[in-house]
Design an enzyme around this catalytic site. Structure first.
Site, PDB file in Angstrom:
ATOM      1  N   CYS A  80       5.419  -5.835  -5.212  1.00 40.25           N
ATOM      2  CA  CYS A  80       5.626  -7.337  -5.742  1.00 40.25           C
ATOM      3  C   CYS A  80       6.557  -7.201  -6.754  1.00 40.25           C
ATOM      4  CB  CYS A  80       4.189  -7.872  -6.188  1.00 40.25           C
ATOM      5  SG  CYS A  80       4.291  -9.599  -6.125  1.00 40.25           S
ATOM      6  N   HIS A 190       1.583  -7.282  -1.045  1.00 35.02           N
ATOM      7  CA  HIS A 190       0.582  -6.582  -1.765  1.00 35.02           C
ATOM      8  C   HIS A 190      -0.111  -5.667  -0.682  1.00 35.02           C
ATOM      9  CE1 HIS A 190       0.689  -8.166  -5.899  1.00 35.02           C
ATOM     10  NE2 HIS A 190       1.002  -9.422  -5.143  1.00 35.02           N
ATOM     11  N   GLU A 192      -2.399  -3.703  -1.325  1.00 40.05           N
ATOM     12  CA  GLU A 192      -3.846  -3.526  -1.715  1.00 40.05           C
ATOM     13  C   GLU A 192      -4.743  -4.629  -1.198  1.00 40.05           C
ATOM     14  OE1 GLU A 192      -1.315  -4.366  -3.556  1.00 40.05           O
ATOM     15  OE2 GLU A 192      -1.823  -5.483  -5.215  1.00 40.05           O
TER      16      GLU A 192
END
Lengths: 214, 252
Positions: A80, A190, A192
């Site tokens: 990001c 992202h 994650e």
């Protein structure tokens, strides 16, 4: 394997840490250069504004870390804002200089497409990745058109064609989603938070580090 | 192409999900983390946790819920309820929440939106707007206390103000439609949609899959949220998404 997460005081490290741990790697979170360089690979996370992040990197004496990362070919993943910092410049809140590991600049979504139609800013939600090429560590994954979670108002542009791995289409703009040059990788979304596709990407990156491909 | 999002909302009180969720497949249906996992497997694009704890201890427990959810799941989620200060935002975001949602505290102190947005970025700050039609005013007004008290602000004007202060997303709940299961308030959502350029989440009134279709197309909402129809299994996230897909709406 040990992954170092660069802690320069910007944003949510917890989710990144947990995602990497779930995949079986050890994690250290640190602002100490020597400690970070002892890890097998590094992650530069980041949520917030570009100039604040650069200031924090300077204040924590971490800017020079990236020279050594490049010199030693240590795998680095910017996520990001962490990806945006790897570029040369950004227009967020003024003219800013970035780390310059990738050629190109960070521009702001205009909110109007070529036909003058308004689109939403931030670019927030799930968008599909269109792959231009696959880095060695990702070559065994079939992820074209898979969805990942984006949330950002600025994006990389004017980059080297060869550095672009995958992009998303938003507001008629080509939005770089994954960039890679040698051992340096950036993800604008992202991983994650990107469900199974994010897990596949992080797994492939970690495996690539083990094999010396990332 | 950016997809439309389907968002289940979990009301959490003192660390437990309320509204009598009935899932035989879950070990503990009152455990917010178990329920979050269930919705993740169903294909939820995002989750919203609304903390309705009445006590300080309950709100402390919410931080643990957030931390456990972020440890177990890899989809984004928002935490709302009881976020009154920059410190509250920091606690939730550090614990792994992706966004925080502010409601009444922002009405009392609109600068809270700006502070949060400057510090964490607009994308972290959701402003929740509870709106209800007012015959007296001839427009939608902001209501507080579960729709009982009128706040002297027009909903559309507040939406604009919140975005100007730095809100990155609006969660718009119709207090007229909430719990009615007759569809979202698309007239309200259209007005807000036209007034701002940030993503808008439609909330209040979902009764079936078609209602989601209507609000995501007719009102052009970016996302739609529901609670009880998912909890009571009147429909499922997967079913709603299949229906949307069959109608040509791009979903994940």
């Amino acid at each position: 394997m040990k992954i170092g997460i660069i802690d320069y005081g910007m944003g949510n490290l917890f989710s990144v840490e947990q995602a990497v741990k779930r995949l079986g790697a050890d994690v250290i979170i640190s602002a100490d250069k020597a400690e970070l360089l002892a890890a097998d690979a590094l992650i530069l996370p980041g949520v917030g504004a570009f100039p604040d992040a650069m200031t924090r990197l300077e204040e924590t004496n971490l800017v020079s870390l990236f020279d050594e990362v490049v010199a030693t070919k240590k795998p680095l993943l910017g996520i990001c804002l962490g990806m945006q910092l790897l570029f040369e410049t950004s227009v967020e809140k003024g003219d800013n200089k970035g780390l310059g590991l990738f050629k190109g600049r960070i521009a702001e979504f205009s909110g109007k497409d070529a036909a003058g139609e308004a689109y939403r800013v931030p670019h927030m939600g799930w968008n599909n990745l269109q792959f231009k090429r696959y880095p060695v560590w990702l070559s065994k994954e079939a992820l074209d058109n898979e969805y990942v979670y984006f949330v950002h108002s600025f994006y990389a542009t004017d980059l080297e064609d060869a550095d672009l791995v995958a992009y998303a289409d938003y507001g008629g703009e080509i939005v770089p989603g994954i960039v890679q040059k040698g051992s340096i990788t950036g993800m604008q979304f992202h991983p994650e938070k990107s469900g199974s596709c994010g897990v596949a990407l992080l797994t492939a990156w970690l495996k690539g580090i083990e094999k010396g491909e990332a | 192409m950016l997809t439309k999002r389907i968002i289940p909302c979990l009301d959490v009180k003192e660390g437990r999900v309320v509204k009598g969720v009935q899932f035989v497949s879950l070990r503990d249906a009152g455990d917010p983390v178990e329920l979050a996992k269930f919705y993740n497997e169903q294909g939820a694009d995002e989750l919203v946790f609304l903390d309705i704890s009445a006590t300080h201890e309950g709100r402390e427990t919410m931080v643990d819920v957030v931390r456990e959810t972020a440890s177990a799941l890899s989809i984004p989620f928002t935490v709302g309820g009881g976020i009154r200060t920059l410190a509250d935002m920091t606690r939730m975001l550090r614990a792994g929440a992706d966004k925080v949602s502010v409601n009444s505290a922002a009405l009392q102190n609109p600068q809270l939106i700006k502070e949060g947005s400057d510090y964490f970025g607009a994308q972290c700050i959701v402003v929740a707007i509870d709106a209800k039609w007012s015959e007296e005013d001839g427009t939608w007004m902001i209501y507080t206390h579960g729709g009982r008290n009128k706040f002297p602000k027009e909903a559309v004007a507040w939406a604009k103000e919140a975005v100007a202060l730095g809100a990155g997303e609006l969660l718009v709940t119709s207090m007229d439609k909430d719990g009615e299961k007759t569809g979202f308030d698309n007239a309200l959502l259209k007005e807000i949609r036209a007034a701002v350029n940030v993503p808008v989440i439609a909330s209040g009134g979902a009764g079936n899959a078609e209602h989601f279709y209507e609000t995501l197309t007719e009102a052009d909402a970016d996302a739609a949220l529901a609670a009880s129809i998912f909890h009571y299994k009147e429909t499922s996230v997967a079913e709603v998404k299949n229906y949307l897909r069959s109608k040509g709406v791009v979903v994940r």
